[in-house]
Design a protein around this motif. Structure first.
Motif, PDB file in Angstrom:
ATOM      1  N   ILE A  64     -31.600  71.910 -29.114  1.00 26.35           N
ATOM      2  CA  ILE A  64     -32.791  71.652 -29.967  1.00 26.35           C
ATOM      3  C   ILE A  64     -32.406  71.131 -31.461  1.00 26.35           C
ATOM      4  O   ILE A  64     -31.293  71.619 -31.901  1.00 26.35           O
ATOM      5  CB  ILE A  64     -33.356  73.033 -30.348  1.00 26.35           C
ATOM      6  N   LEU A  65     -32.967  70.076 -32.025  1.00 28.77           N
ATOM      7  CA  LEU A  65     -32.744  69.437 -33.073  1.00 28.77           C
ATOM      8  C   LEU A  65     -33.923  69.418 -34.065  1.00 28.77           C
ATOM      9  O   LEU A  65     -34.924  69.394 -33.649  1.00 28.77           O
ATOM     10  CB  LEU A  65     -32.327  68.084 -32.927  1.00 28.77           C
ATOM     11  N   ILE A  66     -33.733  69.843 -35.240  1.00 26.81           N
ATOM     12  CA  ILE A  66     -35.145  69.931 -36.098  1.00 26.81           C
ATOM     13  C   ILE A  66     -34.848  69.279 -37.421  1.00 26.81           C
ATOM     14  O   ILE A  66     -33.899  68.911 -37.990  1.00 26.81           O
ATOM     15  CB  ILE A  66     -35.004  71.415 -36.640  1.00 26.81           C
ATOM     16  N   ASP A  67     -35.972  68.416 -37.706  1.00 24.00           N
ATOM     17  CA  ASP A  67     -36.275  67.370 -38.643  1.00 24.00           C
ATOM     18  C   ASP A  67     -34.909  66.395 -38.768  1.00 24.00           C
ATOM     19  O   ASP A  67     -34.623  65.804 -37.870  1.00 24.00           O
ATOM     20  CB  ASP A  67     -36.242  68.046 -40.101  1.00 24.00           C
ATOM     21  N   ASN A  68     -34.158  66.424 -39.971  1.00 24.87           N
ATOM     22  CA  ASN A  68     -33.233  65.333 -40.056  1.00 24.87           C
ATOM     23  C   ASN A  68     -32.141  65.150 -39.031  1.00 24.87           C
ATOM     24  O   ASN A  68     -31.461  64.088 -38.730  1.00 24.87           O
ATOM     25  CB  ASN A  68     -32.484  65.380 -41.488  1.00 24.87           C
TER      26      ASN A  68
END
Length: 545
Positions: free
Chosen positions: A201-205
């Motif tokens: 999981i990667l969020i935004d930037n």
């Protein structure tokens, strides 16, 4: 017969001498209910088009006496509206996404995996890219883990974007290419790590760490994407779209396609918050043609509520001690606002959380200094602390909102916000600040259909008709306000109200004919209303089969 011959010859001579009426218009639309959306919301039953612009509006009898048109459309009593304008969307991204795995509406992580597997059998090489998963509609509302993705695709890189575009899940192959490590810190984003291991999981930037490794689309791919997006938009009755956050290189691609006549969609481009975009536009100045307008910059203050990246004044109700984050330091927003103001361009900032909105409203106010006509915009303006609402009116800041966000989020937004939900999606309250409000969809985050926008704005219900009494109806718009928000007010947000957004003499002949009248149809029927025909410059670009 001979005794009638002289009389017939005299009659023929008289007809021959009488001047014949010549064509003085290209198109006459008659027997219609024409919602002009002018300043008094006038209706008419006919209008005339010449050289791509509205020439006259009025009654069919008076117009037919004055004009002879090469083409006549008998609308047979159908309603006609100005071409719909989407004030906030991602046009190019949507077109590119049509080539990716479609994950929208899938009800489980397992369904997502099945769809991706099937997609991979057709696209057998390169990166696997998907769009549209949303854990909030799954039985288990937690973010997924990449373990199964790794077992299915141990070598091919995969990245699957969440519906809001502010989070993604990547498999280990993709993370390896990007050099992502457990516990990695990044400003304005999160690399999720549990028990010392990457979940994917990667969020935004953090998403950009991976996506920057994906090969850039070729110019041919971009052209194909633009034309595919145009086709679907015309079918939905859209004739102008605001494309938010694009690279300056797109300007020439669009200009060339429009010059060739292939791309007829009118576009308002907001360049992304990147140095090369500022340098390009500051040096060359605003770019304006009848089909393309470039005079704005799109900035991201925070992330999205669904992925808990929205920046809140107080912690998330369902995640104590977590307030979300800003995507850049405060100093960055202050710097770009100052230079955008100095060069006379429009600033448009994505702001979801009440903290992000407060910050940007105050930065705007410091640069706008009270009443003005610079038309700086807050995109989404989703959660606003009541003490900050007046800053919109005090500084003529435009709240650019997307009504379907309210009806998409309402089932779970309360879990994120608790009692603060009443401060969210306050469209009527915001509209009153300046007396007008532009509406959009944020497609592909939401469906491109303007009928869904209209329905969500006035009925505040989802497509299942829930909730029965509507969601926070004190902030519903009335039908006239909603139509203005999709036409003349959206045009005004782009400084284009004198050339489009209403059916008035001198304006572009962009209009749509619907199978039902949205101003009179039952609320429950609004989402199912279809576009019969779409016209740009008085030329038909779509007709329902």
């Amino acid at each position: 017969m001979k005794r009638f011959l002289p009389a017939l010859l005299l009659l023929a001579a008289a007809v021959a001498c009488k001047p014949q009426k010549e064509y003085n218009a290209d198109l006459l639309v008659k027997n219609a209910v024409v919602y002009t959306v002018d300043s008094t919301f006038t209706t008419a039953n006919a209008f005339v088009v010449s050289n791509g612009r509205i020439q006259a509006v009025g009654s069919a009898d008076s117009l037919e006496d004055k004009y002879l048109a090469r083409e006549v459309i008998d609308a047979q009593g159908k309603a006609v509206y100005p071409g719909f304008i989407d004030a906030h969307a991602h046009f190019m991204e949507y077109g590119l996404g049509l080539q990716d795995a479609n994950l929208v509406g899938l009800k489980s992580w397992e369904a997502v995996l099945d769809t991706v597997k099937n997609y991979a059998t057709h696209k057998t090489e390169g990166w696997i890219i998907g769009w549209g998963w949303d854990q909030n509609i799954w039985a288990n509302k937690a973010f997924p883990n990449k373990a199964k993705l790794d077992s299915l695709f141990p070598v091919r890189p995969v990245i699957l974007n969440r519906i809001d575009g502010h989070a993604a899940i990547a498999n280990q192959a993709a993370l390896n290419i990007a050099g992502v490590k457990p516990g990695q810190k990044i400003v304005g984003g999160t690399v999720e790590t549990i028990d010392g291991k990457l979940t994917g999981i990667l969020i935004d930037n953090a998403v950009g760490i991976v996506t920057r490794k994906i090969p850039a689309p070729t110019e041919q791919m971009v052209q194909t994407a633009l034309l595919a997006a145009q086709k679907n938009c015309f079918e939905a009755g859209l004739t102008t779209v605001d494309d938010c956050g694009v690279p300056y290189q797109l300007i020439n691609v669009i200009a060339q396609l429009q010059h060739k006549g292939d791309l007829k969609m009118r576009l308002y481009l907001m360049l992304a918050d990147q140095k090369e975009n500022y340098d390009y536009l500051f040096k060359r100045g605003a770019y304006k043609t009848p089909g393309l307008n470039v005079r704005a910059f799109k900035v991201y203050a925070d992330g999205a509520l669904g992925s808990r990246g929205a920046c809140l004044l107080k912690p998330y109700t369902d995640q104590p001690k977590w307030n979300g984050f800003l995507k850049s330091p405060k100093a960055h927003f202050e710097e770009v606002a100052k230079k955008i103001a100095a060069h006379g361009f429009q600033m448009a900032t994505h702001a979801i959380g009440d903290s992000a909105n407060r910050l940007m409203l105050k930065i705007y106010a410091a640069n706008l200094k009270g009443k003005n006509d610079k038309r700086w915009r807050i995109e989404h303006a989703q959660i606003i602390d009541p003490t900050d609402v007046k800053l919109f009116g005090d500084n003529n800041i435009i709240p650019s909102v997307q009504p379907t966000h309210a009806t998409s989020d309402m089932s779970w937004a309360g879990k994120r916000l608790g009692a603060r939900l009443k401060n969210g999606y306050i469209y009527k309250t915001l509209m009153k600040q300046n007396g007008w409000i532009p509406l959009g969809t944020d497609f592909p985050v939401e469906n491109i259909n303007p009928m869904y926008t209209f329905y969500a704005a006035v009925e505040r219900k989802d497509l299942k008709g829930q909730p029965v009494d509507g969601f926070q109806m004190e902030n519903a718009l009335d039908r006239q306000e909603a139509l203005r928000g999709m036409t003349i007010w959206a045009a005004k947000a782009n400084f284009e109200e004198h050339e489009k957004g209403s059916i008035e003499p001198g304006k572009f002949a962009d209009f749509v004919i619907l199978d039902q009248d949205i101003m009179k149809a039952k609320g429950s029927d609004l989402p199912n209303i279809k576009v019969l025909k779409t016209y740009v410059n008085g030329v038909k670009v779509y007709e329902k089969k």
